[in-house]
Design a protein around this motif. Structure first.
Motif, PDB file in Angstrom:
ATOM      1  N   ARG A 167       0.834  -1.205   0.000  1.00 18.48           N
ATOM      2  CA  ARG A 167       0.000   0.000   0.000  1.00 18.48           C
ATOM      3  C   ARG A 167       0.868   1.254   0.000  1.00 18.48           C
ATOM      4  N   ILE A 215      -1.471   7.989  -6.288  1.00 18.77           N
ATOM      5  CA  ILE A 215      -2.713   7.452  -6.860  1.00 18.77           C
ATOM      6  C   ILE A 215      -3.956   8.043  -6.201  1.00 18.77           C
ATOM      7  N   PRO A 252      -7.523   5.129 -11.067  1.00 20.39           N
ATOM      8  CA  PRO A 252      -8.222   5.611  -9.869  1.00 20.39           C
ATOM      9  C   PRO A 252      -9.730   5.706 -10.109  1.00 20.39           C
ATOM     10  N   PHE A 281       2.470   1.843  -3.481  1.00 22.53           N
ATOM     11  CA  PHE A 281       1.531   2.352  -4.490  1.00 22.53           C
ATOM     12  C   PHE A 281       1.122   3.801  -4.200  1.00 22.53           C
ATOM     13  N   GLU A 282       0.831   4.105  -2.927  1.00 27.39           N
ATOM     14  CA  GLU A 282       0.388   5.459  -2.604  1.00 27.39           C
ATOM     15  C   GLU A 282       1.489   6.479  -2.803  1.00 27.39           C
ATOM     16  N   TRP A 300      -6.802  -2.216 -10.720  1.00 28.97           N
ATOM     17  CA  TRP A 300      -5.408  -2.585 -10.948  1.00 28.97           C
ATOM     18  C   TRP A 300      -5.293  -3.561 -12.116  1.00 28.97           C
ATOM     19  N   ARG A 345       2.690  -2.241 -12.862  1.00 28.87           N
ATOM     20  CA  ARG A 345       1.235  -2.155 -12.776  1.00 28.87           C
ATOM     21  C   ARG A 345       0.706  -0.867 -13.379  1.00 28.87           C
ATOM     22  N   CYS A 387      -2.587   1.594 -12.532  1.00 32.43           N
ATOM     23  CA  CYS A 387      -3.657   1.898 -11.587  1.00 32.43           C
ATOM     24  C   CYS A 387      -4.646   2.864 -12.237  1.00 32.43           C
ATOM     25  N   TYR A 395      -9.657   1.762  -6.474  1.00 32.88           N
ATOM     26  CA  TYR A 395      -8.650   1.629  -7.533  1.00 32.88           C
ATOM     27  C   TYR A 395      -8.908   0.355  -8.339  1.00 32.88           C
TER      28      TYR A 395
END
Length: 474
Positions: free
Chosen positions: A61, A69, A94, A64-65, A106, A90, A92, A104
């Motif tokens: 997490r 995102i 949103p 990714f953050e 993915w 990946r 993403c 999200y």
């Protein structure tokens, strides 16, 4: 609702030619596309863990953050990070609604990856997902206070104010198609969160009072056997038919299997029976006499069509099962004995008639509790005569003609009479349903006539007795 998300995720997977997963903003899995590739590398540990455990690790997490995102308005490409357990690049997408990120979508990135046109089409689908998530989040808001105020307010300005407050809290949902569900008895005063019940716009608990019958056949405490003198005076000296061939029941031994008309006469007119039970008055019961049933749970469930009650039935089944489990564990209220049942009102658009819907749902629940064949989930349209019986206020005392039949001492006679009337007076059907000889049926029916002074060859007398037997179940 979950099916809607799955359809949209499958649509994105089809547009991009790759399996997609949908998570909420807390990285909890909502739906995922089918993985039908022979390439095992298409399933990396992050995707596998998300599907198996329904969530991602804090390290994933955070990685990714870190790419923004939560603020992004378009697709974000994120490189692999083996140290965080992310072994594949990946993409993403949103999911937003009114500038707020709600989740999200993915996808595993590939070379070559999706085109700009493909990603733009996929983002249009995420807009629809965002609308669904926003509706669900709004529905998850605790509206129990507003909902309860509407259901418990008396008609007038208080009801109008409560309804206006609920309409404001529901927003656009207030104009949608709904059905009200009643689950009773509910084992505690607390309602579950609307988030835990698919399709629920609002839930609340309300006090639940089961009307108490003054006498109830099959219940202890009433052993009266008195009969009206007029009825007995038209019988043999002993007051009873005495054998399998007795014809005391209006000559019913002459009936065929189809239950045709009696060959003999009845027991007299209603006028001659008027004073039959002056000495057999039942115990008094005031209209307000009730048994504390604890609470009932009220649920406002969103529907897609008036002829599709599936969301309401699903919610009713799940909640009544929850209530039943809690009740068997000993947490139910003292007065809420017996299994939980559920009633469903007619679907209606808007909330202007919530009081009517609640009355229907509660009536259906009472009917399901009184008549097991209707339950454990009954919709108001299917409860037949109970639609009328549940609308009647409790009588101050039992009907004087039927009261002597409704005590424990005559439970078998009452059951016989009810089955006979349920079978439309067809002796063959009734005897078969009861598992007795037809002559035994005739004998019991003659005893019913003796006890009540009613003539079961008369339609109005049958109606009175049938209503009394059904009403006492409530």
């Amino acid at each position: 609702m979950k099916g809607d998300y799955q359809d949209l995720v499958d649509e994105i997977s089809g547009l991009l030619g790759a399996p997609a997963t949908l998570e909420n903003r807390d990285f909890e899995l909502i739906a995922f596309g089918a993985h039908d590739s022979d390439d095992d590398s298409a399933m990396d540990p992050v995707r596998t863990r998300s599907i198996l455990t329904r969530k991602s690790t804090p390290a994933v997490r955070a990685w990714f953050e870190g790419f923004g995102i939560a603020r992004a308005t378009g697709p974000v490409r994120i490189p692999a990070a083996p140290e965080a357990g992310v072994f594949r690049d990946r993409i993403c997408l949103p999911v937003r609604h009114r500038a707020i990120v709600l989740g999200y979508v993915w996808l595993l990135d590939a070379d070559p990856g999706p085109t700009h046109e493909q990603l733009s089409a996929a983002m249009e689908v995420t807009d629809r997902i965002g609308l669904l998530l926003a509706d669900e989040e709004r529905a998850g808001t605790d509206l129990s206070r507003e909902f309860r105020a509407v259901l418990t307010a008396e008609r007038g300005w208080q009801y109008d104010m409560a309804l206006a407050a609920l309409r404001t809290a529901l927003g656009p949902d207030a104009d949608g198609l709904h059905a009200v569900v009643c689950v009773a008895p509910w084992p505690s005063g607390e309602a579950p969160s609307a988030r835990t019940v698919a399709g629920a716009s609002a839930l609340c608990t309300v006090p639940w009072l089961w009307p108490t019958a003054a006498v109830a056949y099959g219940s202890p405490g009433d052993t009266r056997s008195g009969t009206g003198g007029g009825a007995a005076g038209r019988r043999q000296p002993g007051g009873e038919a005495t054998g399998p061939g007795a014809t005391g029941h209006g000559g019913r031994t002459g009936r065929g299997a189809s239950g045709g008309e009696a060959a003999g006469g009845g027991m007299g007119t209603g006028a001659s029976r008027a004073g039959n039970h002056s000495g057999a008055r039942a115990a008094e019961a005031q209209p307000s006499d009730t048994e504390d049933g604890g609470h009932a749970l009220a649920v406002l469930v969103r529907l897609r069509a008036t002829d599709v009650l599936a969301p309401a039935v699903t919610a009713a089944g799940r909640l009544s099962g929850t209530a039943g489990s809690a009740g068997t564990s000993g947490s139910a209220s003292a007065g809420s004995t017996g299994p939980a049942v559920a009633g469903i009102a007619l679907p209606r658009r808007g909330i202007g008639d919530l009081s009517t819907s609640w009355r229907e749902a509660a009536s259906a629940a009472r009917a399901a509790r009184a008549e097991p064949r209707l339950g454990p989930i009954a919709d108001w349209a299917s409860i037949g005569p109970y639609r009328l019986l549940t609308a009647l206020p409790p009588a101050p005392s039992p009907d004087p003609a039927t009261a002597p039949l409704l005590g424990q001492a005559h439970a078998e006679l009452a059951r016989t009479a009810e089955v006979f009337l349920d079978c439309a007076g067809q002796a063959g059907r009734a005897a078969s349903a009861l598992g007795i000889h037809r002559q035994t049926l005739y004998y019991r029916l003659s005893r019913v006539e003796q006890l009540t002074g009613l003539d079961l060859d008369e339609g109005e007398d049958r109606l009175l007795l049938h209503m009394a037997l059904k009403a006492v179940r409530l």
